[in-house]
Design an enzyme around this catalytic site. Sequence first.
Site, mmCIF file in Angstrom:
data_model
loop_
_atom_site.group_PDB
_atom_site.id
_atom_site.type_symbol
_atom_site.label_atom_id
_atom_site.label_comp_id
_atom_site.label_asym_id
_atom_site.label_seq_id
_atom_site.Cartn_x
_atom_site.Cartn_y
_atom_site.Cartn_z
ATOM 1 N N LYS A 1 1.922 -3.100 8.706
ATOM 2 C CA LYS A 1 3.054 -2.166 8.747
ATOM 3 C C LYS A 1 4.285 -2.703 9.146
ATOM 4 O O LYS A 1 4.373 -3.343 10.204
ATOM 5 C CB LYS A 1 2.763 -0.901 9.528
ATOM 6 C CG LYS A 1 3.789 0.080 9.497
ATOM 7 C CD LYS A 1 3.226 1.527 10.306
ATOM 8 C CE LYS A 1 4.239 2.596 10.253
ATOM 9 N NZ LYS A 1 3.557 3.928 10.688
ATOM 10 N N ASP B 1 -1.093 6.437 12.208
ATOM 11 C CA ASP B 1 0.449 6.671 12.518
ATOM 12 C C ASP B 1 0.859 7.169 13.643
ATOM 13 O O ASP B 1 1.272 8.326 13.822
ATOM 14 C CB ASP B 1 0.952 7.611 11.246
ATOM 15 C CG ASP B 1 2.529 7.465 11.090
ATOM 16 O OD1 ASP B 1 3.197 6.661 11.653
ATOM 17 O OD2 ASP B 1 2.967 8.171 10.157
ATOM 18 N N ILE C 1 0.775 -1.199 -0.019
ATOM 19 C CA ILE C 1 -0.076 -0.077 0.179
ATOM 20 C C ILE C 1 0.883 1.252 -0.173
ATOM 21 O O ILE C 1 0.506 2.205 -0.625
ATOM 22 C CB ILE C 1 -0.799 0.056 1.154
ATOM 23 C CG1 ILE C 1 -1.553 -1.220 1.064
ATOM 24 C CG2 ILE C 1 -1.656 1.279 1.536
ATOM 25 C CD1 ILE C 1 -2.514 -1.339 2.759
ATOM 26 N N SER C 2 2.029 1.285 0.672
ATOM 27 C CA SER C 2 2.729 2.269 0.832
ATOM 28 C C SER C 2 4.290 1.982 1.066
ATOM 29 O O SER C 2 4.616 0.910 1.953
ATOM 30 C CB SER C 2 2.372 3.126 1.856
ATOM 31 O OG SER C 2 3.329 3.727 2.425
ATOM 32 N N VAL D 1 3.881 -0.606 4.130
ATOM 33 C CA VAL D 1 2.426 -0.923 4.493
ATOM 34 C C VAL D 1 1.970 -1.922 3.493
ATOM 35 O O VAL D 1 2.043 -1.698 2.298
ATOM 36 C CB VAL D 1 1.612 -0.037 4.759
ATOM 37 C CG1 VAL D 1 0.240 -0.288 5.125
ATOM 38 C CG2 VAL D 1 2.304 0.934 5.793
ATOM 39 N N ASP E 1 2.417 13.790 15.424
ATOM 40 C CA ASP E 1 2.606 14.062 13.857
ATOM 41 C C ASP E 1 1.143 14.284 13.170
ATOM 42 O O ASP E 1 1.188 13.620 12.051
ATOM 43 C CB ASP E 1 3.313 12.833 13.353
ATOM 44 C CG ASP E 1 4.064 13.024 12.059
ATOM 45 O OD1 ASP E 1 4.211 14.120 11.649
ATOM 46 O OD2 ASP E 1 4.283 11.886 11.381
ATOM 47 N N ASN F 1 -1.657 12.006 7.836
ATOM 48 C CA ASN F 1 -1.878 10.855 8.756
ATOM 49 C C ASN F 1 -3.473 10.958 9.240
ATOM 50 O O ASN F 1 -3.691 10.575 10.120
ATOM 51 C CB ASN F 1 -0.983 11.200 9.907
ATOM 52 C CG ASN F 1 0.477 10.730 9.795
ATOM 53 O OD1 ASN F 1 0.598 9.852 8.614
ATOM 54 N ND2 ASN F 1 1.556 11.261 10.408
ATOM 55 N N LYS G 1 10.623 5.263 3.418
ATOM 56 C CA LYS G 1 12.219 4.831 3.524
ATOM 57 C C LYS G 1 12.327 4.039 4.691
ATOM 58 O O LYS G 1 13.194 3.254 4.726
ATOM 59 C CB LYS G 1 12.785 6.348 3.854
ATOM 60 C CG LYS G 1 14.125 6.174 3.162
ATOM 61 C CD LYS G 1 14.652 7.677 3.089
ATOM 62 C CE LYS G 1 14.388 8.480 4.193
ATOM 63 N NZ LYS G 1 14.532 9.767 4.574
ATOM 64 N N GLU G 2 11.439 4.133 5.809
ATOM 65 C CA GLU G 2 11.821 3.168 6.910
ATOM 66 C C GLU G 2 10.773 2.213 7.423
ATOM 67 O O GLU G 2 10.847 1.409 8.109
ATOM 68 C CB GLU G 2 11.850 4.202 8.001
ATOM 69 C CG GLU G 2 13.096 5.073 8.211
ATOM 70 C CD GLU G 2 13.178 6.185 8.998
ATOM 71 O OE1 GLU G 2 12.062 6.719 9.364
ATOM 72 O OE2 GLU G 2 14.340 6.602 8.923
HETATM 73 N N1 LIG Z 1 -4.799 1.159 8.751
HETATM 74 C C1 LIG Z 1 -4.359 1.504 7.302
HETATM 75 N N2 LIG Z 1 -5.472 1.125 6.360
HETATM 76 C C2 LIG Z 1 -5.141 1.821 5.132
HETATM 77 N N3 LIG Z 1 -4.039 2.246 4.641
HETATM 78 C C3 LIG Z 1 -3.207 2.537 5.548
HETATM 79 C C4 LIG Z 1 -3.283 2.097 6.774
HETATM 80 N N4 LIG Z 1 -2.196 2.614 7.924
HETATM 81 C C5 LIG Z 1 -1.181 3.244 6.682
HETATM 82 N N5 LIG Z 1 -1.743 3.007 5.625
HETATM 83 C C6 LIG Z 1 -1.117 3.650 4.516
HETATM 84 O O1 LIG Z 1 0.166 3.626 4.517
HETATM 85 C C7 LIG Z 1 0.658 4.977 4.375
HETATM 86 C C8 LIG Z 1 1.806 5.031 5.412
HETATM 87 O O2 LIG Z 1 1.578 4.758 6.659
HETATM 88 P P1 LIG Z 1 1.932 5.307 7.967
HETATM 89 O O3 LIG Z 1 1.360 4.724 9.291
HETATM 90 O O4 LIG Z 1 1.412 6.945 8.016
HETATM 91 O O5 LIG Z 1 3.659 5.472 8.139
HETATM 92 P P2 LIG Z 1 4.752 6.275 7.804
HETATM 93 O O6 LIG Z 1 4.001 7.802 7.398
HETATM 94 O O7 LIG Z 1 5.364 6.161 8.740
HETATM 95 O O8 LIG Z 1 5.224 5.813 6.460
HETATM 96 C C9 LIG Z 1 -0.516 5.795 4.944
HETATM 97 O O9 LIG Z 1 -0.142 6.978 4.360
HETATM 98 C C10 LIG Z 1 -1.601 5.084 4.179
HETATM 99 O O10 LIG Z 1 -1.671 5.413 2.763
HETATM 100 MG MG LIG Z 2 2.149 8.789 7.997
#
Ligand SMILES: Nc1ncnc2c1ncn2[C@@H]1O[C@H](COP(=O)(O)OP(=O)(O)O)[C@@H](O)[C@H]1O
Ligand SMILES: [Mg+2]
Length: 265
Positions: A86, A219, A64-65, A72, A201, A206, A68-69
């Site tokens: 994640k 997040d 999904i995403s 998901v 954050d 988020n 860098k660190e």
């Molecule tokens: N529970 C979730 N359901 C659907 N998409 C999610 C969920 N958690 C995160 N995502 C997707 O993954 C991306 C990154 O997650 P996030 O927790 O914000 O981590 P980071 O910003 O540290 O990379 C989010 O912007 C969103 O698009």
């Molecule tokens: Mg985030």
Amino acid sequence: MGMGVDDVEDRLRLREFRKERAQRYLEKRSELDESLEEVFDQRTLLALYELLNTGKLREVMGVISAGKESRVYHGVAGDGSETAVKIYLTSSAEFRRNRLQYVVDDPRFKSIPRDFRKFVYLWAKREFANLVDAYNAGVSVPKPIVQRENILVMQFLGENGVRYPLLVEEKFESDELKMIWEQLLENAAKMYRKAALVHGDLSEYNVVVGRGPAVYIIDFAQAVKLGHPLAETLLLKGFETLAKFFNKRGFSVNIEEAVRMVKAG
Ligand SMILES: Nc1ncnc2c1ncn2[C@@H]1O[C@H](COP(=O)(O)OP(=O)(O)O)[C@@H](O)[C@H]1O
Ligand SMILES: [Mg+2]
């Protein structure tokens, strides 16, 4: 009535189709496994396979995403519901340095590991604990499911593998922006007063917006407990960031009033 030639052909075609589909599925699966193997170390894969083998997770599907660190993934939980998985990477040297300030002074985690990998595990554990606290306080967040080492499993915010948009990704009418802002205040207030947490954050990146619009906050890695030296600064910073976004979109909001409301109700 007997079976005509057409029926036989249909059946054969269907069988061929099913075989092809199964083959494609297997290929996709092994592509995913290969990519998991490229991205994650052995111990992360072991932890992931343990979640799969014990039925906590039924399946891990597409990305999904890819940050860098962390990455998901879309997944399926043991009960068949859609999940977000994640996974923190255990390879970034900056990781510990940038995050130390959030972890110190957290009464829940007294000792801070020097070891890089253990620090990442602590980071994931802390994020999950924050998510659980927020969820139990009735804050609108993805339901936490399970956490192992650097892996967090939670409810997927979306439908049929398509995630709901982030606040930043959609255009909203001003009545929708109003509803979203009000929900944000309500959720931040619950977080502050019931969970004794500051998100840390908070921004348009988020916040997830589902149908309704229904707001979800995601997040929680940077969240801190009230009383943490950064708590008040982070609370203000979050609302400054959100206010800037709402004002840019033509819906003007007041930061001081928001902070006052969050604290006093
Ligand atoms: N529970 C979730 N359901 C659907 N998409 C999610 C969920 N958690 C995160 N995502 C997707 O993954 C991306 C990154 O997650 P996030 O927790 O914000 O981590 P980071 O910003 O540290 O990379 C989010 O912007 C969103 O698009
Ligand atoms: Mg985030």
